[in-house]
Enzyme design. Structure first.
Site, PDB file in Angstrom:
ATOM      1  N   SER A 182      -1.040  10.206 -11.920  1.00  0.00           N
ATOM      2  CA  SER A 182      -0.440   8.870 -11.857  1.00  0.00           C
ATOM      3  C   SER A 182       1.007   8.944 -12.338  1.00  0.00           C
ATOM      4  O   SER A 182       1.371   9.827 -13.124  1.00  0.00           O
ATOM      5  CB  SER A 182      -1.205   7.907 -12.761  1.00  0.00           C
ATOM      6  OG  SER A 182      -0.494   6.684 -12.910  1.00  0.00           O
ATOM      7  N   TYR A 195      -5.292   5.640 -20.940  1.00  0.00           N
ATOM      8  CA  TYR A 195      -5.289   6.031 -19.519  1.00  0.00           C
ATOM      9  C   TYR A 195      -4.129   6.966 -19.210  1.00  0.00           C
ATOM     10  O   TYR A 195      -4.309   8.018 -18.578  1.00  0.00           O
ATOM     11  CB  TYR A 195      -5.180   4.764 -18.669  1.00  0.00           C
ATOM     12  CG  TYR A 195      -4.959   4.988 -17.191  1.00  0.00           C
ATOM     13  CD1 TYR A 195      -6.037   5.231 -16.335  1.00  0.00           C
ATOM     14  CD2 TYR A 195      -3.681   4.928 -16.630  1.00  0.00           C
ATOM     15  CE1 TYR A 195      -5.844   5.419 -14.966  1.00  0.00           C
ATOM     16  CE2 TYR A 195      -3.479   5.106 -15.264  1.00  0.00           C
ATOM     17  CZ  TYR A 195      -4.558   5.351 -14.448  1.00  0.00           C
ATOM     18  OH  TYR A 195      -4.365   5.535 -13.095  1.00  0.00           O
TER      19      TYR A 195
HETATM   20  P1  NAD Z   1     -10.324   1.924  -6.999  1.00  0.00           P
HETATM   21  O1  NAD Z   1     -10.901   0.975  -7.961  1.00  0.00           O
HETATM   22  O2  NAD Z   1     -10.405   1.597  -5.576  1.00  0.00           O
HETATM   23  O3  NAD Z   1     -10.983   3.367  -7.175  1.00  0.00           O
HETATM   24  C1  NAD Z   1     -11.419   3.882  -8.394  1.00  0.00           C
HETATM   25  C2  NAD Z   1     -12.845   4.319  -8.178  1.00  0.00           C
HETATM   26  O4  NAD Z   1     -13.276   5.044  -9.319  1.00  0.00           O
HETATM   27  C3  NAD Z   1     -13.823   3.172  -8.027  1.00  0.00           C
HETATM   28  O5  NAD Z   1     -13.944   2.772  -6.690  1.00  0.00           O
HETATM   29  C4  NAD Z   1     -15.108   3.771  -8.565  1.00  0.00           C
HETATM   30  O6  NAD Z   1     -15.964   4.126  -7.516  1.00  0.00           O
HETATM   31  C5  NAD Z   1     -14.672   5.023  -9.284  1.00  0.00           C
HETATM   32  N1  NAD Z   1     -15.202   5.031 -10.652  1.00  0.00           N
HETATM   33  C6  NAD Z   1     -14.734   4.386 -11.734  1.00  0.00           C
HETATM   34  N2  NAD Z   1     -15.537   4.614 -12.791  1.00  0.00           N
HETATM   35  C7  NAD Z   1     -16.526   5.441 -12.345  1.00  0.00           C
HETATM   36  C8  NAD Z   1     -17.660   6.050 -12.947  1.00  0.00           C
HETATM   37  N3  NAD Z   1     -17.946   5.878 -14.243  1.00  0.00           N
HETATM   38  N4  NAD Z   1     -18.469   6.805 -12.172  1.00  0.00           N
HETATM   39  C9  NAD Z   1     -18.196   6.990 -10.856  1.00  0.00           C
HETATM   40  N5  NAD Z   1     -17.140   6.459 -10.241  1.00  0.00           N
HETATM   41  C10 NAD Z   1     -16.320   5.703 -10.979  1.00  0.00           C
HETATM   42  O7  NAD Z   1      -8.820   2.168  -7.475  1.00  0.00           O
HETATM   43  P2  NAD Z   1      -7.721   3.255  -7.040  1.00  0.00           P
HETATM   44  O8  NAD Z   1      -6.470   2.702  -7.531  1.00  0.00           O
HETATM   45  O9  NAD Z   1      -7.867   3.653  -5.626  1.00  0.00           O
HETATM   46  O10 NAD Z   1      -8.074   4.491  -7.979  1.00  0.00           O
HETATM   47  C11 NAD Z   1      -8.218   5.815  -7.503  1.00  0.00           C
HETATM   48  C12 NAD Z   1      -7.487   6.773  -8.407  1.00  0.00           C
HETATM   49  O11 NAD Z   1      -6.085   6.512  -8.297  1.00  0.00           O
HETATM   50  C13 NAD Z   1      -7.803   6.643  -9.894  1.00  0.00           C
HETATM   51  O12 NAD Z   1      -7.917   7.939 -10.450  1.00  0.00           O
HETATM   52  C14 NAD Z   1      -6.588   5.943 -10.454  1.00  0.00           C
HETATM   53  O13 NAD Z   1      -6.387   6.256 -11.805  1.00  0.00           O
HETATM   54  C15 NAD Z   1      -5.518   6.525  -9.580  1.00  0.00           C
HETATM   55  N6  NAD Z   1      -4.258   5.787  -9.553  1.00  0.00           N
HETATM   56  C16 NAD Z   1      -4.194   4.514  -9.089  1.00  0.00           C
HETATM   57  C17 NAD Z   1      -2.987   3.855  -9.070  1.00  0.00           C
HETATM   58  C18 NAD Z   1      -2.861   2.448  -8.568  1.00  0.00           C
HETATM   59  O14 NAD Z   1      -1.809   1.841  -8.763  1.00  0.00           O
HETATM   60  N7  NAD Z   1      -3.858   1.897  -7.912  1.00  0.00           N
HETATM   61  C19 NAD Z   1      -1.839   4.485  -9.539  1.00  0.00           C
HETATM   62  C20 NAD Z   1      -1.928   5.792 -10.006  1.00  0.00           C
HETATM   63  C21 NAD Z   1      -3.155   6.436 -10.005  1.00  0.00           C
END
Ligand code: NAD
Ligand code: MG
Length: 290
Positions: A182, A195
């Site tokens: 991230s 985080y």
């Molecule tokens: P999202 O909510 O669509 O996806 C995150 C997923 O993590 C969830 O759908 C869920 O299935 C899974 N998850 C969470 N806790 C869990 C658990 N205990 N067991 C199994 N699965 C679990 O959101 P996203 O933003 O697409 O996140 C995906 C990745 O991207 C994450 O690692 C997040 O940290 C990272 N990220 C997101 C952003 C942003 O702005 N959205 C920015 C940087 C990094």
């Protein structure tokens, strides 16, 4: 004006309980449903994407399937409807979709998820450690509870280690692991202290694992997204904050999951990224990743 061309930044204030569901978001995110065109870049690849039900994971699942890969999707039980929609999109691309639900904060569940994914796919070539959790808080480190810390560290770090350990016996020469970092690893927000630290640790592990697994012909990389419109945001950020979400990037807006998926395709492709390992690829709207 589409979300991708909207340069004003921001979304309507809204809130959901974690983990959040796609169908309750306004506007709906763009996962590339109507835009991603595959070019057979991952023909025959078998990929497991944790958190593949929604957000970035769904966009990667669609892209991989359209590039010729079969895809297993990890997710939480509460996200069944999102997982089924991703599976529908994967199958519509002519690929196999395997649903492997389970809470990855338990080591035994990580092992079971990998086992079921391998059974369903007939093997494993790419592991995408994409599942992640955050919870924004207003106060200081004194407000971080043991429960917060457990959930964030276990989802983002322990699960990454356990998923990798369980997958390794199935990953052969030419396989790859893609972790999700991230912008928070580089520009940590005080509201995301725990985080952000896990994302910095993921960068460190990515480089270190690349060094360890290189002799087995396994590449290890990470993608570091900037602000992306996914269910994680309305589920974990103060609702008013979404109105300016992404506005502080050089490009002046949040990204859509579809815009991040290309990086995962590139890193999974041995043809294009066969000599790329130990790298963190930023998709941040212009924020620096160094
Ligand atoms: P999202 O909510 O669509 O996806 C995150 C997923 O993590 C969830 O759908 C869920 O299935 C899974 N998850 C969470 N806790 C869990 C658990 N205990 N067991 C199994 N699965 C679990 O959101 P996203 O933003 O697409 O996140 C995906 C990745 O991207 C994450 O690692 C997040 O940290 C990272 N990220 C997101 C952003 C942003 O702005 N959205 C920015 C940087 C990094
Ligand atoms: Mg989800």
């Amino acid at each position: 004006m589409t979300a991708e061309s909207d340069s004003s930044g921001g979304f309507p204030a809204q809130h959901q309980q974690p983990p959040g569901l796609t169908g309750r978001m306004r506007p709906l995110p763009d996962h590339g449903e109507d835009s991603y065109v595959g070019h057979d870049r991952l023909t025959g690849v078998r990929a497991l994407i944790t958190g593949g039900d929604s957000g970035i994971g769904r966009a990667v699942a669609i892209a991989y399937a359209r590039e010729g890969a079969d895809v297993a999707i990890g997710y939480l039980d509460e996200e069944q409807e999102d997982a089924e929609e991703t599976a529908r999109l994967v199958e519509a691309a002519g690929a196999t979709a395997v649903l492997v639900p389970g809470d990855l904060t338990e080591e035994g569940t990580c092992r079971a998820v990998v086992r079921d994914a391998v059974r369903g796919l007939g093997g494993l070539d790419v592991l995408v450690n994409n599942a992640g959790f955050q919870m924004a808080r207003r106060g200081s480190i004194e407000d971080v509870t043991p429960e917060d810390l457990d959930r964030v560290l276990k989802t983002n770090l322990y699960a990454l280690v356990w998923m990798t350990q369980a997958s390794l016996e199935h990953l052969g020469y030419g396989a790859s692991i893609i972790n999700v970092s991230s912008i928070q690893a580089y520009q940590p927000s005080t509201s995301l202290l725990d985080y952000a630290s896990t994302k910095a640790a993921i960068n460190n592990m990515t480089v270190n694992l690349a060094a360890e697994l290189g002799e087995r012909g396994i590449r290890v990389n990470a993608v570091a997204p900037g602000p992306i419109w996914t269910p994680l945001q309305p589920a974990t950020q103060p609702s008013q904050k979404l109105e300016s979400f992404g506005a502080d990037t050089p490009l002046g807006r949040a990204g859509q999951p579809a815009e991040v998926a290309h990086a995962f395709v590139y890193l999974a492709s041995n043809h294009e990224a066969g000599y790329v390992s130990g790298t963190v690829l930023g998709v941040t709207g212009g924020k620096p990743v160094f």
